[in-house]
Write an enzyme that holds these catalytic residues in place. Structure first.
Site, PDB file in Angstrom:
ATOM      1  N   ARG A 139       4.354  -8.364  10.624  1.00 33.06           N
ATOM      2  CA  ARG A 139       5.613  -7.528  10.584  1.00 33.06           C
ATOM      3  C   ARG A 139       6.661  -8.548  10.331  1.00 33.06           C
ATOM      4  NH1 ARG A 139       3.780  -3.625   9.376  1.00 33.06           N
ATOM      5  NH2 ARG A 139       1.982  -4.760   9.404  1.00 33.06           N
TER       6      ARG A 139
ATOM      7  N   ASP B 162      -2.328   8.014   3.919  1.00 26.60           N
ATOM      8  CA  ASP B 162      -1.749   6.721   4.253  1.00 26.60           C
ATOM      9  C   ASP B 162      -2.268   6.097   5.902  1.00 26.60           C
ATOM     10  OD1 ASP B 162      -0.668   4.187   4.255  1.00 26.60           O
ATOM     11  OD2 ASP B 162       1.525   4.769   4.588  1.00 26.60           O
ATOM     12  N   GLU B 163      -2.439   4.956   6.121  1.00 26.41           N
ATOM     13  CA  GLU B 163      -2.987   4.670   7.388  1.00 26.41           C
ATOM     14  C   GLU B 163      -4.442   5.177   7.781  1.00 26.41           C
ATOM     15  OE1 GLU B 163      -1.233   2.063   9.104  1.00 26.41           O
ATOM     16  OE2 GLU B 163       0.807   2.389   8.525  1.00 26.41           O
TER      17      GLU B 163
ATOM     18  N   LYS C  57       0.920  -1.177   0.053  1.00 21.51           N
ATOM     19  CA  LYS C  57       0.032   0.026  -0.214  1.00 21.51           C
ATOM     20  C   LYS C  57       0.694   1.223  -0.110  1.00 21.51           C
ATOM     21  CE  LYS C  57      -2.298  -0.960   3.951  1.00 21.51           C
ATOM     22  NZ  LYS C  57      -1.711  -2.463   4.146  1.00 21.51           N
ATOM     23  N   THR C  58       1.844   1.224   0.815  1.00 17.42           N
ATOM     24  CA  THR C  58       2.698   2.555   0.849  1.00 17.42           C
ATOM     25  C   THR C  58       3.504   2.724  -0.206  1.00 17.42           C
ATOM     26  OG1 THR C  58       2.732   2.247   3.499  1.00 17.42           O
ATOM     27  CG2 THR C  58       4.415   3.735   2.486  1.00 17.42           C
TER      28      THR C  58
ATOM     29  N   GLN D  48      -6.080  -3.225  10.398  1.00 16.41           N
ATOM     30  CA  GLN D  48      -4.844  -2.590  11.306  1.00 16.41           C
ATOM     31  C   GLN D  48      -5.338  -1.483  12.267  1.00 16.41           C
ATOM     32  OE1 GLN D  48      -0.785  -2.966   9.561  1.00 16.41           O
ATOM     33  NE2 GLN D  48      -1.928  -3.444   7.672  1.00 16.41           N
TER      34      GLN D  48
HETATM   35  P1  ATP Z   1       1.778  -2.210   6.008  1.00 13.01           P
HETATM   36  O1  ATP Z   1       0.234  -2.599   6.038  1.00 13.01           O
HETATM   37  O2  ATP Z   1       2.560  -3.137   7.033  1.00 13.01           O
HETATM   38  O3  ATP Z   1       1.811  -0.987   6.159  1.00 13.01           O
HETATM   39  P2  ATP Z   1       1.925  -2.053   3.155  1.00 13.01           P
HETATM   40  O4  ATP Z   1       0.783  -2.557   2.667  1.00 13.01           O
HETATM   41  O5  ATP Z   1       2.035  -0.358   3.165  1.00 13.01           O
HETATM   42  O6  ATP Z   1       2.322  -2.559   4.610  1.00 13.01           O
HETATM   43  P3  ATP Z   1       4.625  -1.935   1.910  1.00 13.01           P
HETATM   44  O7  ATP Z   1       5.347  -1.631   3.241  1.00 13.01           O
HETATM   45  O8  ATP Z   1       4.409  -0.697   0.984  1.00 13.01           O
HETATM   46  O9  ATP Z   1       3.362  -2.376   2.441  1.00 13.01           O
HETATM   47  O10 ATP Z   1       5.185  -2.924   1.238  1.00 13.01           O
HETATM   48  C1  ATP Z   1       5.787  -4.400   2.001  1.00 13.01           C
HETATM   49  C2  ATP Z   1       6.968  -5.108   1.223  1.00 13.01           C
HETATM   50  O11 ATP Z   1       6.571  -5.468   0.040  1.00 13.01           O
HETATM   51  C3  ATP Z   1       8.031  -4.000   1.254  1.00 13.01           C
HETATM   52  O12 ATP Z   1       9.164  -4.745   1.471  1.00 13.01           O
HETATM   53  C4  ATP Z   1       7.867  -3.550  -0.210  1.00 13.01           C
HETATM   54  O13 ATP Z   1       9.149  -3.348  -0.861  1.00 13.01           O
HETATM   55  C5  ATP Z   1       7.533  -5.179  -0.993  1.00 13.01           C
HETATM   56  N1  ATP Z   1       6.747  -4.784  -2.149  1.00 13.01           N
HETATM   57  C6  ATP Z   1       5.584  -4.276  -2.449  1.00 13.01           C
HETATM   58  N2  ATP Z   1       5.240  -4.195  -3.606  1.00 13.01           N
HETATM   59  C7  ATP Z   1       6.102  -5.160  -4.361  1.00 13.01           C
HETATM   60  C8  ATP Z   1       6.057  -5.489  -5.701  1.00 13.01           C
HETATM   61  N3  ATP Z   1       5.154  -5.108  -6.364  1.00 13.01           N
HETATM   62  N4  ATP Z   1       6.943  -6.513  -6.014  1.00 13.01           N
HETATM   63  C9  ATP Z   1       7.965  -6.642  -4.959  1.00 13.01           C
HETATM   64  N5  ATP Z   1       7.832  -6.318  -3.785  1.00 13.01           N
HETATM   65  C10 ATP Z   1       7.011  -5.331  -3.383  1.00 13.01           C
HETATM   66 MG    MG Z   2       2.163   0.764   4.948  1.00 18.01          MG
END
Ligand code: ATP
Ligand code: MG
Length: 745
Positions: free
Chosen positions: A610, A218-219, A32-33, A249
């Site tokens: 995590r 975000d969040e 997402k981020t 979350q």
């Molecule tokens: P959270 O809910 O914990 O905030 P998030 O949804 O924001 O998580 P991110 O932190 O953006 O997730 O990404 C999680 C991991 O996955 C990171 O290490 C990121 O680099 C990797 N990632 C995200 N998208 C891809 C992709 N398309 N290909 C490979 N790796 C990815």
């Molecule tokens: Mg995030």
């Protein structure tokens, strides 16, 4: 465009869907981020949008900085963009437009310390006894009023006019007046006033609505009502609003976050596109499965499920230790093993991992102590993130200073630290004068304070406070050989007024301080168990050594310790979740609120997700927490995880399931309220202190039979009102009435 090719289809869809409301609703670690970051880059690079027209809001300064760095990396230039926290975005708007509300533009921002001073002064003016109603208490109420947008004028209508409410009303009114007079705002005001400006001045509203053609948050699941209004008003004109979040979350409801904001986004912005990201890139299959098997027990959630390309990976290791010390020892030795290079990963790779690959995520700060000790013993560097090391915490240090003084009244450093803690009316200037006087006389500060001539020159309040303090310390010092360390501790904590001060504050922070102080009793009991007759001197010496360990590594390569709450948004290859026990996690407080258990479960989901490669969950059969030892039951979350995902010790399963298939929300037998260890420890501390004091009320005469926790039964030889002589089995003792824990038989 390179960055777009790194996204998967769904992520790319979201990144290039730039016009109209968009909700990215997805589970943890689904990018997402990352997607939001790419979206910003895409807007600038491909759509030719000026960075000036973009507003991106995140939750912490750390997250904001990371996002700004990542966007600048993608775009390859330094942008002066609004990628900010809510507070800083609001502050920027107010810097230009606070005059709408009658503030000068150079208004001050009051931090919590300033707020406290202000309320203390107000209480003084209004002649409110701050011992009964602490400034922290008023500030807590005021903050939650501001969150709900209840003004001082509206307060009586909302909450009535009982005595307490009248006081709050008066303080709140004066507080707002003072802030305004001082041209100052507190943190809550930043959000609230920014919204007010937008509501009251259409020109300003139009200006920002026009400017921010693209808004991202975000969040989003953790926004409160005011933050929601802020975003909503700004987005009204262009409706290009993209919010990113995970309803699973939401872990800040206890601080006013409103999960409805994300659940009802489609209602608030009709026609919104919803993108669900379903691939998780962070964790292995088994970890993800475990996260799901827990979170699916929540009733109020949008159904979604993540999958991962990563192989099943290791199963989750479950270890049920005998007690919390074995638990900590186990975790420290696992970290030792995996960092030594003697460990072979499943893929057959031999690997010595870095310390910084490991995180220990616990439910309450009070748990950190045993891990700190176990890691220190093995020379494993660690750092406690978003918090202090156990022995560095203010309340722990303060109580240690009281004990140091009992041990050694010449310890000026300790005395200076606690002389006005709790408040005894000794200001900084008075203290300085007293210190100078002591120096001139060539005696300790304590001795100076024992001089009645000196004490009577102070204000009445300060004089009384000092007399009480010196008498307290003096009496415990005289009795210390006759008392158990734990009794001295209870006595000091209660009779110094320290405990009451924290209880009166009645804030989340003061509660956590009480938890830490109760946890200190576990330390003491540990030592008393080893050596029943441990003296205060020996105890203090050993603690001093422990408190001094320098395994505290602020640098990069260190094991990270933090609460589950502060781990949101972060990721680590190896994660430990200790304390998986009912009453600890889910904590007993979860049962106070209807949604409490579900919020704890979301926290568990945040914790599990995590982990990238491996996850350990541990519990202890008996746990001494807050000085009380109890048998524990494995966390209900542990029992919710599919057993086939677990390795190691088995989780106890009830033969005949109670309640429904798997919907054991609050109210079902499985969710019976666990035993409240903290409450018990607090009661016992007070009872113990009271029991000691009570002996002052008893009259003793020669020939009376008495009992003493350390010396056993004895016979009174004489008693002169203050000093009592008793013959015990192992000899004659002189004891001080009112301090010696004597019971008449
Ligand atoms: P959270 O809910 O914990 O905030 P998030 O949804 O924001 O998580 P991110 O932190 O953006 O997730 O990404 C999680 C991991 O996955 C990171 O290490 C990121 O680099 C990797 N990632 C995200 N998208 C891809 C992709 N398309 N290909 C490979 N790796 C990815
Ligand atoms: Mg995030």
């Amino acid at each position: 465009m390179d960055y777009l090719s790194r996204l998967n289809d769904k992520q790319r869809q979201a990144a290039v869907y730039t016009e109209g409301p968009l909700l990215i609703l997805a589970g943890a670690g689904s990018g997402k981020t990352s997607t939001m970051t790419c979206r910003i880059a895409y807007l600038i690079e491909e759509m030719g949008v000026s960075p000036y027209n973009i507003l991106a809001v995140t939750f912490t300064n750390k997250a904001a900085k990371e996002m700004r760095d990542r966007v600048e990396n993608l775009v390859g230039s330094d942008l002066n963009m609004w990628i900010l926290t809510f507070h800083s975005a609001c502050l920027r708007i107010l810097r230009s437009h606070a005059d709408v509300l009658g503030y000068g533009r150079d208004f001050a921002v009051y931090d919590p310390a300033d707020q406290k001073t202000l309320v203390r002064n107000i209480c003084k003016d209004l002649q409110i006894d701050t011992k009964k109603f602490s400034p922290a208490y008023f500030l807590g109420v005021i903050s939650s009023c501001k969150e709900k947008r209840i003004t001082p004028q509206q307060y009586p209508r909302e909450y009535g006019t009982d005595y307490r409410e009248q006081l709050i009303h008066k303080v709140y009114t004066a507080y707002e007046l003072q802030l305004k007079k001082n041209n100052a705002m507190d943190f809550d005001d930043l959000l609230l006033n920014a919204v007010r400006v937008l509501e009251q001045d259409e020109a300003v509203l139009l200006k920002y609505q026009n400017r921010f053609r693209y808004i991202m948050v975000d969040e989003y699941q953790d926004t409160n009502q005011i933050q929601y209004t802020f975003v909503r008003m700004l987005a009204e004109e262009h409706r290009n609003i993209c919010v990113v979040g995970d309803d699973d979350q939401c872990i800040y409801q206890w601080r006013g976050a409103d999960i409805r904001n994300i659940l009802e986004f489609e209602k608030d912005f009709p026609g919104a596109k919803v993108v669900k990201l379903e691939q998780n890139y962070r964790s292995t299959g088994n970890i993800l499965e475990a996260a799901h098997s827990v979170i699916r027990h929540n009733a109020a959630r949008k159904a979604k499920k993540l999958w991962t390309d990563a192989a099943g990976g290791s199963r989750i290791t479950y270890f049920r230790a005998q007690d919390e010390r074995e638990e900590a020892h186990y975790i420290a030795s696992e970290i030792g093993r995996l960092t030594s290079g003697s460990y072979t990963l499943q893929e057959g790779r031999r690997d010595g991992r870095k310390y910084s690959d490991f995180a220990i995520l616990y439910r309450t700060n009070a748990q950190s102590r045993t891990f700190e000790e176990a890691l220190s013993r093995r020379d494993i560097p660690y750092r406690v993130l978003g918090g202090l090391r156990y022995y560095d915490r203010k309340e722990v240090k303060d109580l240690m200073c009281y004990m140091r003084l009992v041990q050694n009244r010449a310890d000026d450093l300790a005395l200076v630290r606690i002389v006005n803690e709790p408040k005894r009316g000794i200001g900084a200037k008075t203290l300085e004068k007293l210190q100078t006087l002591a120096r001139v006389r060539g005696e300790s500060l304590f001795d100076t304070l024992c001089d009645e001539a000196v004490v009577s020159s102070l204000s009445a309040k300060a004089g009384a406070g000092i007399r009480e303090l010196t008498e307290l310390i003096g009496s415990f010092a005289a009795e210390k050989e006759n008392m158990r360390v734990s009794d001295i501790y209870d006595g000091l904590l209660v009779r110094s007024g320290y405990m009451k001060m924290l209880e009166d504050q009645n804030t989340i922070e003061s509660e956590s301080r009480i938890e830490n102080l109760m946890e200190f009793k576990s330390v003491i009991y540990d030592y008393e168990e080893e050596d029943q007759n441990i003296s205060l001197a020996d105890f203090m010496e050993r603690i001093a050594l422990l408190a001094d360990v320098d395994n505290h590594d602020a640098g990069e390569n260190a094991v990270v310790l933090m609460t589950l709450h502060s781990a949101k948004g972060l990721e680590f290859p190896f994660v430990f979740m200790p304390g998986m026990e009912d009453g600890l996690f889910p904590g007993w407080r979860a049962f106070d609120r209807p949604d409490g258990l579900e919020e704890e479960r979301r926290l568990c989901y945040v914790g599990i997700t995590r982990a990238k490669e491996r996850l350990w969950m541990t519990s202890a059969q008996t746990r001494t927490l807050y000085g009380k030892t109890d048998f524990t039951r494995e966390s209900q979350f542990m029992r919710e995880i599919d057993p086939k995902l677990l390795d190691g010790d088995g989780v106890y399963q009830q033969k005949r399931p109670q309640g429904g298939a798997f919907r054991d929300g609050a109210g079902s037998p499985a969710a019976a309220r666990p035993f409240d260890q903290l409450k018990y420890a607090r009661q016992r501390t007070k009872q113990n202190a009271a029991a000691m004091q009570q002996s002052a009320g008893d009259t003793f005469a020669a020939g009376d039979r008495v009992s003493h926790p350390k010396f056993g039964a004895g016979e009174v030889l004489s008693c002169d009102g203050k000093i009592i002589r008793v013959r015990f089995g192992d000899g004659e003792k002189k004891l001080a009435i009112g301090f010696a824990p004597l019971k008449k038989l």
